[in-house]
Scaffold this active site. Structure first.
Site, short mmCIF file in Angstrom:
data_model
loop_
_atom_site.label_atom_id
_atom_site.label_comp_id
_atom_site.label_asym_id
_atom_site.label_seq_id
_atom_site.Cartn_x
_atom_site.Cartn_y
_atom_site.Cartn_z
N TYR A 1 32.16 35.76 5.88
CA TYR A 1 32.71 35.25 4.62
C TYR A 1 33.84 36.10 4.06
O TYR A 1 34.03 37.23 4.46
CB TYR A 1 31.62 34.97 3.58
CG TYR A 1 30.70 36.05 3.09
CD1 TYR A 1 30.88 37.40 3.32
CD2 TYR A 1 29.59 35.67 2.32
CE1 TYR A 1 30.00 38.33 2.82
CE2 TYR A 1 28.71 36.61 1.81
CZ TYR A 1 28.92 37.93 2.06
OH TYR A 1 28.03 38.86 1.56
N GLU A 2 34.59 35.45 3.17
CA GLU A 2 35.83 36.01 2.61
C GLU A 2 36.81 36.44 3.69
O GLU A 2 37.46 37.48 3.61
CB GLU A 2 35.52 37.15 1.62
CG GLU A 2 34.71 36.63 0.44
CD GLU A 2 34.81 37.48 -0.80
OE1 GLU A 2 35.83 38.16 -0.99
OE2 GLU A 2 33.85 37.45 -1.56
N GLY A 3 36.87 35.61 4.72
CA GLY A 3 37.77 35.84 5.84
C GLY A 3 37.02 36.42 7.03
O GLY A 3 36.54 37.55 6.97
#
Length: 379
Positions: A362-364
């Site tokens: 998550y978040e990239g």
């Protein structure tokens, strides 16, 4: 660079460690098992100022620097990554995004409640067909003059069922592609806004992750963040800071797993001596300690870059890429050091191993971080 902590930062770090040990550790296994949102613990984190750490005190925040926030994230994540991701999203994505780019009216209406924990926020970017490719937004926000009509679905939203305010990224003009995307503030309870089923996850099971459905939701024009078409840029700038929070979470998971493995290795005996005296185990501990310290320096560097007003796209991406890999590797080795005990819940390391994996996603994802890093160094 000197990363010696100030007296205030040391006190903040200790306060977070005490809170994690006294408030998060009791019941953490049961919350994970039952996918129970840490409602009482979140309330207390709000009272301690952990939910609006970098927000200006005039909006109810603590007014602290990014490094202090990283210290808190690390200590909370050693014990309960489900709780720390709530802190990360509320601080890095929702509060920071609104304070940095929101209007004064938006800040007055929402930011104080978010910073104090009266309510928590959610950041809504990912969709069934728009995860890493954030430009492929299918959620639409049609401009109707004084309001937008919002339609679409968002997936894997942290705080999805418990948030009071949602920052939703949606496409207004498809022909303009990423320049036609807007960021809108949506409140729980708006007509047509539905919360979908809770996800049954591998890790961070205490975190409240849902799909969200928008059916002709009327969002007032004053709820748009920034100018028309600013939404994609808003999302990318916000996520750049969010990577620092998740890097700190990964660092904390790694450090927590290492601390448990170190303690266990000095108590467990095999072949007449503590297993830490066997080179096979001692070398594992040496590798873990070295990698964690290297990750810590990368995370601190990214935090310092942000605090100094420097570009932190590269340092944040490197910190998240490396710290998340260290979290995964360290947690796996911690389970190995525990042997059969590492495979059962009461020793905590199996949960840390499950929690570690999401930090690479998550978040990239790690692959996206490599794109960010390679573009920066080849520019």
């Amino acid at each position: 660079m000197d990363f010696k902590l100030t007296e205030e930062q040391e006190l903040i770090k200790q306060a977070a460690r005490d809170f994690a040990q006294n408030e998060l550790l009791p019941g953490v296994i049961e919350r994970d098992e039952n996918q129970q949102f840490p409602k009482d613990q979140v309330k207390k984190m709000g009272e301690l100022g952990f939910l609006g750490m970098m927000v200006d005190p005039k909006y109810g925040g603590s007014g602290l620097d990014t490094l202090s926030y990283v210290l808190v994230m690390e200590e909370l994540s050693k014990i309960d990554a489900s709780s720390s991701v709530i802190v990360s999203v509320n601080n890095s994505l929702v509060c920071w995004g609104m304070e940095t780019f929101g209007t004064e009216a938006q800040k007055e209406k929402y930011l104080h409640k978010l910073a104090t924990g009266e309510m928590i926020g959610a950041f809504c970017l990912s969709e069934p067909e728009a995860g890493s490719d954030a430009t492929s937004q299918k959620t639409t926000a049609i401009d109707m003059g004084d309001h937008y009509v919002l339609n679409g679905t968002k997936n894997w939203i942290t705080n999805g069922g418990t948030a009071g305010v949602y920052l939703v990224i949606a496409q207004t003009d498809k022909e303009k592609k990423h320049r036609g995307i807007n960021a809108l503030i949506v409140e729980k309870g708006m007509e047509g806004f539905e919360i979908g089923p809770k996800e049954n996850k591998l890790g961070i099971r205490g975190s409240d992750t849902h799909s969200l459905i928008f059916n002709d939701v009327k969002v007032p024009k004053e709820n748009r963040i920034g100018e028309d078409g600013f939404g994609f840029k808003f999302a990318m700038k916000t996520l750049a800071g969010g990577r620092i929070g998740i890097a700190a979470q990964a660092l904390g998971i790694a450090a927590g797993a290492y601390e448990l493995a170190l303690k266990y290795s000095q108590e467990r005996k095999a072949f007449g001596t503590e297993i830490s005296n066997h080179q096979a185990i001692a070398f594992k501990l040496a590798d873990m300690h070295t990698q964690i310290q290297a990750a810590r320096l990368l995370v601190y560097q990214a935090a310092k870059d942000k605090d100094n007003g420097e570009n932190y796209d590269l340092s944040g991406a490197m910190a998240k890429l490396y710290a998340s890999q260290v979290a995964m590797d360290t947690a796996v080795e911690a389970v190995q050091i525990h042997g059969g005990n590492g495979f059962v819940k009461e020793y905590h390391v199996e949960r840390l191993m499950r929690d570690a994996k999401i930090t690479q996603i998550y978040e990239g994802t790690s692959e996206i971080q490599k794109i960010v890093i390679s573009r920066a160094i080849l520019k």
